[in-house]
Design an enzyme around this catalytic site. Sequence first.
Site, PDB file in Angstrom:
ATOM      1  N   LEU A   9      41.998  30.773 -15.307  1.00 16.53           N
ATOM      2  CA  LEU A   9      43.131  31.440 -15.191  1.00 16.53           C
ATOM      3  C   LEU A   9      43.545  31.588 -13.430  1.00 16.53           C
ATOM      4  O   LEU A   9      42.733  31.988 -12.718  1.00 16.53           O
ATOM      5  CB  LEU A   9      43.428  32.812 -15.516  1.00 16.53           C
ATOM      6  CG  LEU A   9      43.175  32.781 -17.143  1.00 16.53           C
ATOM      7  CD1 LEU A   9      43.237  34.290 -17.656  1.00 16.53           C
ATOM      8  CD2 LEU A   9      43.747  31.748 -17.942  1.00 16.53           C
ATOM      9  N   ARG A  16      49.238  40.324  -2.481  1.00 19.44           N
ATOM     10  CA  ARG A  16      48.487  41.278  -1.156  1.00 19.44           C
ATOM     11  C   ARG A  16      47.845  40.411  -0.216  1.00 19.44           C
ATOM     12  O   ARG A  16      47.270  40.798   0.732  1.00 19.44           O
ATOM     13  CB  ARG A  16      47.607  42.281  -1.955  1.00 19.44           C
ATOM     14  CG  ARG A  16      48.339  43.585  -2.424  1.00 19.44           C
ATOM     15  CD  ARG A  16      47.185  44.352  -2.817  1.00 19.44           C
ATOM     16  NE  ARG A  16      46.510  44.285  -4.144  1.00 19.44           N
ATOM     17  CZ  ARG A  16      45.416  44.580  -4.277  1.00 19.44           C
ATOM     18  NH1 ARG A  16      44.516  45.226  -3.633  1.00 19.44           N
ATOM     19  NH2 ARG A  16      44.898  44.453  -5.863  1.00 19.44           N
ATOM     20  N   LYS A  23      47.114  31.942  -3.534  1.00 17.08           N
ATOM     21  CA  LYS A  23      45.848  32.790  -3.551  1.00 17.08           C
ATOM     22  C   LYS A  23      44.342  32.008  -3.883  1.00 17.08           C
ATOM     23  O   LYS A  23      43.631  31.961  -3.066  1.00 17.08           O
ATOM     24  CB  LYS A  23      45.857  34.047  -4.298  1.00 17.08           C
ATOM     25  CG  LYS A  23      44.275  34.769  -4.139  1.00 17.08           C
ATOM     26  CD  LYS A  23      44.383  36.214  -4.831  1.00 17.08           C
ATOM     27  CE  LYS A  23      44.507  36.454  -6.150  1.00 17.08           C
ATOM     28  NZ  LYS A  23      44.274  37.621  -6.945  1.00 17.08           N
ATOM     29  N   GLY A  79      51.289  37.452 -18.676  1.00 11.11           N
ATOM     30  CA  GLY A  79      49.851  38.142 -18.803  1.00 11.11           C
ATOM     31  C   GLY A  79      48.699  37.365 -19.153  1.00 11.11           C
ATOM     32  O   GLY A  79      48.786  36.076 -19.166  1.00 11.11           O
ATOM     33  N   TYR A 101      38.021  32.894 -13.962  1.00  6.76           N
ATOM     34  CA  TYR A 101      39.334  33.117 -13.000  1.00  6.76           C
ATOM     35  C   TYR A 101      39.049  32.622 -11.694  1.00  6.76           C
ATOM     36  O   TYR A 101      38.231  32.647 -10.979  1.00  6.76           O
ATOM     37  CB  TYR A 101      39.194  34.963 -12.717  1.00  6.76           C
ATOM     38  CG  TYR A 101      39.387  35.668 -14.175  1.00  6.76           C
ATOM     39  CD1 TYR A 101      40.797  35.937 -14.602  1.00  6.76           C
ATOM     40  CD2 TYR A 101      38.517  35.775 -15.249  1.00  6.76           C
ATOM     41  CE1 TYR A 101      40.956  36.337 -15.879  1.00  6.76           C
ATOM     42  CE2 TYR A 101      38.576  36.372 -16.317  1.00  6.76           C
ATOM     43  CZ  TYR A 101      39.910  36.740 -16.550  1.00  6.76           C
ATOM     44  OH  TYR A 101      40.224  37.294 -17.817  1.00  6.76           O
ATOM     45  N   ARG A 330      29.725  12.656  17.367  1.00  2.58           N
ATOM     46  CA  ARG A 330      30.950  12.456  16.449  1.00  2.58           C
ATOM     47  C   ARG A 330      30.723  11.265  15.388  1.00  2.58           C
ATOM     48  O   ARG A 330      29.684  10.585  15.558  1.00  2.58           O
ATOM     49  CB  ARG A 330      32.215  12.017  17.414  1.00  2.58           C
ATOM     50  CG  ARG A 330      32.836  13.052  18.321  1.00  2.58           C
ATOM     51  CD  ARG A 330      34.089  12.747  19.248  1.00  2.58           C
ATOM     52  NE  ARG A 330      34.881  12.235  18.529  1.00  2.58           N
ATOM     53  CZ  ARG A 330      35.894  11.272  18.970  1.00  2.58           C
ATOM     54  NH1 ARG A 330      35.814  11.028  20.372  1.00  2.58           N
ATOM     55  NH2 ARG A 330      36.744  10.614  18.201  1.00  2.58           N
ATOM     56  N   ASN A 383      36.347   2.143  25.703  1.00  2.00           N
ATOM     57  CA  ASN A 383      36.583   1.402  24.373  1.00  2.00           C
ATOM     58  C   ASN A 383      37.760   1.065  24.015  1.00  2.00           C
ATOM     59  O   ASN A 383      37.975   0.415  23.047  1.00  2.00           O
ATOM     60  CB  ASN A 383      35.776   2.140  23.448  1.00  2.00           C
ATOM     61  CG  ASN A 383      36.245   3.518  23.086  1.00  2.00           C
ATOM     62  OD1 ASN A 383      36.784   4.174  24.361  1.00  2.00           O
ATOM     63  ND2 ASN A 383      36.371   4.087  21.940  1.00  2.00           N
TER      64      ASN A 383
END
Length: 456
Positions: A9, A16, A23, A79, A101, A330, A383
């Site tokens: 879910l 919040r 989220k 719900g 969840y 790198r 380069n």
Amino acid sequence: MTTLNIVILAAGRGQRMHSDKPKVLHCLAGRPLLQHVLDTAVQFGTGITCVVYGHGGEAVPQAMAQYEANFVLQEPQLGTGHAVQQALRHLNDDSFTLVLYGDVPLIQLGTLEKMLVTQPALTLLTIHLDNPTGYGRIVRDSAGNVKCIVEEKDATAEQRAIHEVNTGILVAPTHLLRNWLSKLRNENSQFEYYLTDIVGMAVMQGVAVHTVQPAHAWEVAGVNSKAQLAELERIWQHEQAHQLLVKGVTLADPARLDVRGKLVCERDVEIDVGCIFEGDVYLGNGVRVGAYSVIKNTRIGTNTYIEPFSHIDQVKIGDNCRIGPYARLRPGSKLHNEVHIGNFVEVKNSEIAASSKANHLSYIGDSSVGSRVNIGAGTITCNYDGANKHRTIIEDDVFIGSNTQLVAPVKIGRGATIGAGSTITSDAPEGELTLSRAKQITLPGWRRPRKKNNMP
Ligand code: UD1
Ligand code: CA
């Protein structure tokens, strides 16, 4: 185990978080919350996984496109029971359904496996909390059997005093779940279809309801705010540091380590404070990592020492190398054994063979460097011509004098020496000294200009 249906879910609003991002896409230890749950789900092998999404729209399926999951939209969100209903058409009636969840990221495989052992009942994951405020309470009869779950908002004062709470995670036989969900009503204080109401239905039908507890409380901690996210991040980092200590890794301070991915350490590895490891990192026997280094998707060989403040991304490093302080390695670079890369040296997409050194202030890009090469301070491989990248080839036993520019494409032959301060634009032959700089002259009697005295 046969196939398992997993429903995650992830439709909630996450109000919040105060963020435009859904989220479940906020990161914990470098991975979105939902990705933690999917990575755990994947460990069950074959089966059907459904992600119920809603708030944030297509961003959720797009971000998780690499997973073989069904993404089902829940719109509107009525719900947790209504959310699971949206996934039903994808579920296989012959097996069980596990509900997870997207905002409970740290649930562990071991705990879920414990829940599956108690089949064929309805199994709830519950936990005892000192402060149960906000959670659904597990109501038991006098014999201790689960009777139902009552949400805080619908609970009596007596029920609110119960400390055993519903984590939300459950396993049910799919055909029963389908039947129970079809009978859900939203006659409660929130006018929601509660998944938790299936517990009372199971009890009425005489279906056994089992409960299992997680091995750790943090496994069932949900994220609803940035404060909870930061708290869970620290808990998880502490847990990972502890696992490394148990395996014998030396950590200068377990509270000052961040692992955002998978860190594999062989024996006698030492890690100083403030280091960050991202993606897949492998540290061989006796590797030491100095303070405040950032190392990502890299393999480091036996007894190599990474000095402080080094930044290393997608590199293979051999044995007995010495890197940094302040080195930047790198992507696409490969360093063989006993290579030394010193302060303020950047290496990109280059291979450096054994025992070569670039100890100070250099840029080595798109280069192949042989063995036993010495690259003087301030050497730069040019380069890029503004449109294309070109390679520099430096053969074995070359000595490049300080402050040299090697304008690629260019090749420095085996054993050649380049005089300091040269700009090399064509190939330098093997074994010879090549240099390109104006001859030094002295002007006898020359005087420095003096300040004129004619200002008004
Ligand atoms: C739920 C449980 C409660 C439990 C608590 C644990 C119900 C009715 N209650 O309550 O017993 O103690 O979790 O945290 O299940 N979601 C959707 N679609 C919806 C509603 C929710 O996907 O329509 C998702 C949310 O994104 C969230 C999760 O389901 O991840 C739980 O929803 P939430 O509204 O937080 O449930 P609680 O009221 O906390
Ligand atoms: Ca919640």
